[in-house]
Scaffold this motif. Structure first.
Motif, PDB file in Angstrom:
ATOM      1  N   GLN A 256     -50.060  34.730 -21.829  1.00 37.15           N
ATOM      2  CA  GLN A 256     -49.449  34.890 -23.063  1.00 37.15           C
ATOM      3  C   GLN A 256     -49.936  36.403 -23.576  1.00 37.15           C
ATOM      4  OE1 GLN A 256     -47.853  32.574 -24.574  1.00 37.15           O
ATOM      5  NE2 GLN A 256     -47.317  33.829 -26.382  1.00 37.15           N
ATOM      6  N   TYR A 257     -51.084  36.797 -23.560  1.00 35.78           N
ATOM      7  CA  TYR A 257     -51.724  37.909 -24.240  1.00 35.78           C
ATOM      8  C   TYR A 257     -50.733  39.168 -23.532  1.00 35.78           C
ATOM      9  CZ  TYR A 257     -53.933  42.568 -24.061  1.00 35.78           C
ATOM     10  OH  TYR A 257     -54.254  43.597 -24.124  1.00 35.78           O
ATOM     11  N   LEU A 258     -50.657  39.309 -22.226  1.00 37.58           N
ATOM     12  CA  LEU A 258     -49.843  40.374 -21.595  1.00 37.58           C
ATOM     13  C   LEU A 258     -48.572  40.469 -22.113  1.00 37.58           C
ATOM     14  CD1 LEU A 258     -51.082  39.610 -18.018  1.00 37.58           C
ATOM     15  CD2 LEU A 258     -51.675  41.554 -19.368  1.00 37.58           C
ATOM     16  N   ILE A 259     -47.754  39.475 -22.540  1.00 39.73           N
ATOM     17  CA  ILE A 259     -46.342  39.531 -23.008  1.00 39.73           C
ATOM     18  C   ILE A 259     -46.597  40.009 -24.444  1.00 39.73           C
ATOM     19  CG2 ILE A 259     -45.328  38.032 -21.238  1.00 39.73           C
ATOM     20  CD1 ILE A 259     -45.258  35.913 -23.726  1.00 39.73           C
ATOM     21  N   GLU A 260     -47.698  39.486 -25.241  1.00 45.68           N
ATOM     22  CA  GLU A 260     -47.652  39.890 -26.613  1.00 45.68           C
ATOM     23  C   GLU A 260     -48.091  41.299 -26.632  1.00 45.68           C
ATOM     24  OE1 GLU A 260     -50.409  37.188 -28.392  1.00 45.68           O
ATOM     25  OE2 GLU A 260     -49.171  35.319 -28.329  1.00 45.68           O
ATOM     26  N   SER A 261     -49.029  41.767 -25.890  1.00 44.93           N
ATOM     27  CA  SER A 261     -49.320  43.329 -25.860  1.00 44.93           C
ATOM     28  C   SER A 261     -48.293  44.133 -25.522  1.00 44.93           C
ATOM     29  CB  SER A 261     -50.505  43.558 -24.806  1.00 44.93           C
ATOM     30  OG  SER A 261     -49.892  43.446 -23.353  1.00 44.93           O
ATOM     31  N   ILE A 262     -47.223  43.831 -24.881  1.00 44.24           N
ATOM     32  CA  ILE A 262     -46.039  44.510 -24.924  1.00 44.24           C
ATOM     33  C   ILE A 262     -45.250  44.818 -26.221  1.00 44.24           C
ATOM     34  CG2 ILE A 262     -43.825  44.839 -23.717  1.00 44.24           C
ATOM     35  CD1 ILE A 262     -44.771  43.294 -21.381  1.00 44.24           C
ATOM     36  N   ARG A 263     -45.210  43.516 -27.069  1.00 45.96           N
ATOM     37  CA  ARG A 263     -44.567  43.630 -28.126  1.00 45.96           C
ATOM     38  C   ARG A 263     -45.134  44.369 -29.163  1.00 45.96           C
ATOM     39  NH1 ARG A 263     -41.978  41.878 -24.882  1.00 45.96           N
ATOM     40  NH2 ARG A 263     -40.854  40.285 -24.637  1.00 45.96           N
ATOM     41  N   VAL A 264     -46.477  44.493 -29.564  1.00 44.79           N
ATOM     42  CA  VAL A 264     -47.125  45.399 -30.338  1.00 44.79           C
ATOM     43  C   VAL A 264     -47.531  46.740 -30.055  1.00 44.79           C
ATOM     44  CG1 VAL A 264     -48.355  43.037 -31.144  1.00 44.79           C
ATOM     45  CG2 VAL A 264     -49.528  44.477 -29.564  1.00 44.79           C
ATOM     46  N   PHE A 265     -47.046  46.994 -28.682  1.00 45.76           N
ATOM     47  CA  PHE A 265     -47.393  48.509 -28.413  1.00 45.76           C
ATOM     48  C   PHE A 265     -46.292  49.520 -29.103  1.00 45.76           C
ATOM     49  CE2 PHE A 265     -46.906  52.148 -25.342  1.00 45.76           C
ATOM     50  CZ  PHE A 265     -48.355  52.463 -25.232  1.00 45.76           C
ATOM     51  N   PRO A 266     -46.529  50.712 -29.452  1.00 46.05           N
ATOM     52  CA  PRO A 266     -45.905  51.593 -30.371  1.00 46.05           C
ATOM     53  C   PRO A 266     -44.424  51.866 -29.647  1.00 46.05           C
ATOM     54  CG  PRO A 266     -47.803  52.433 -30.523  1.00 46.05           C
ATOM     55  CD  PRO A 266     -48.108  51.273 -29.450  1.00 46.05           C
TER      56      PRO A 266
END
Length: 301
Positions: A256-266
């Protein structure tokens, strides 16, 4: 006086405040959650400790296996040269470094016997020792990662691929590398920079350890540039990846974190601007698979 003070602020740090994933001076994003900055690295370390043994499988799930094609193309963009000193950061499992060395073998067969100097032999350097004194690389191919479990996977795989004597493994933070200035001709980081607490510091460190004329190359999940594809990609990510993480690795939260980290990356243009702000020149990016991933590039001149 106030204006003069503002102009004296390091541009890279200033852009980090407004463009990167830090939400205030004391908090940052861990996926969609806002956490104290000092907690993020420990949380990220736990994620990758959990998924280290399933890392390739994780990327297969997240990209339908296309990450292997992206990585192969990434190395073609790098165009390995046996004369270079090369570092791959956040590359603990060796996935990129192995491709780099195998590409060298393919086009420069004689390089396999001369990539690493005989003395001192490649070794693992701890993050703790890097705080005491800067060092020089002991191999023409260096892999750096902050997570010991990821490095353990990489070292085991290097034995299986007969590449163990050509790589120096370094356990260290990408934001503070243990090497002297101007040591490397090429710096790569693949699917790792979005997990760092201060991405501007990572890029600045890349600039510091690169030689004049050296190249920074980053492969990272990015923002899809097709509205319809973005919708289906988001639905796939949210509804498929965490459950598969639970089934395969008994770990919903890490995926879950890994996909969220993609969304918040510039976004691509924002990250390119940050790279420029850290003094790199000829900065550009290339979208892969409609922007699901992107390769960013810049030169130290």
């Amino acid at each position: 006086m106030f204006l003069r003070s503002l102009l004296s602020i390091n541009r890279c740090s200033l852009l980090s405040l407004v463009r990167t994933h830090s939400t205030t001076s004391n908090t940052t994003h861990f996926g969609y959650d806002e956490v104290p900055e000092h907690e993020k690295q420990a949380r990220v370390n736990q994620v990758f400790t959990n998924v280290a043994d399933k890392y390739d499988l994780m990327n297969d799930i997240m990209s339908f296996g296309v990450h292997r094609v992206w990585k192969n193309y990434f190395i073609q963009v790098v165009r390995p040269n046996p004369e270079w000193n090369y570092i791959d950061v956040a590359g603990g499992t060796g996935d990129i470094a192995f491709r780099y060395l195998k590409e060298l073998n393919r086009f420069h067969p004689s390089s396999s016997s001369s990539v690493s100097p005989p003395e001192p032999s490649p070794q693992t350097t701890s993050a703790e020792s890097s705080e005491k004194a800067l060092v020089y690389p002991t191999s023409k191919c260096v892999v750096a990662d902050i997570n010991a479990n990821m490095l353990a996977v990489g070292k085991q795989r290097s034995l299986e691929n007969n590449l163990h004597d050509r790589i120096q493994w370094v356990e260290t933070n990408a934001e503070k590398l243990p090497f002297h200035d101007s040591q490397f001709d090429v710096y790569t980081i693949a699917f790792g920079i979005r997990n760092c607490t201060h991405i501007d510091r990572v890029v600045s460190e890349a600039y510091r350890v690169l030689k004049k004329g050296g190249r920074f190359l980053c492969l990272e999940f990015s923002q899809v540039n097709n509205t319809l594809l973005q919708y289906f990609y988001d639905q796939y990510s949210k509804t498929f990846i965490p459950p598969m993480g639970q089934i395969i690795a008994n770990d919903w939260k890490s995926y879950q974190y890994l996909i969220e980290s993609i969304r918040v990356f510039p976004k691509q243009t924002e990250f390119a601007d940050l790279i420029r702000s850290c003094n790199f020149r000829y900065v550009n990016y290339e979208n892969l698979s409609f922007g699901i991933a992107a390769i960013h590039s810049g030169y130290k001149l």
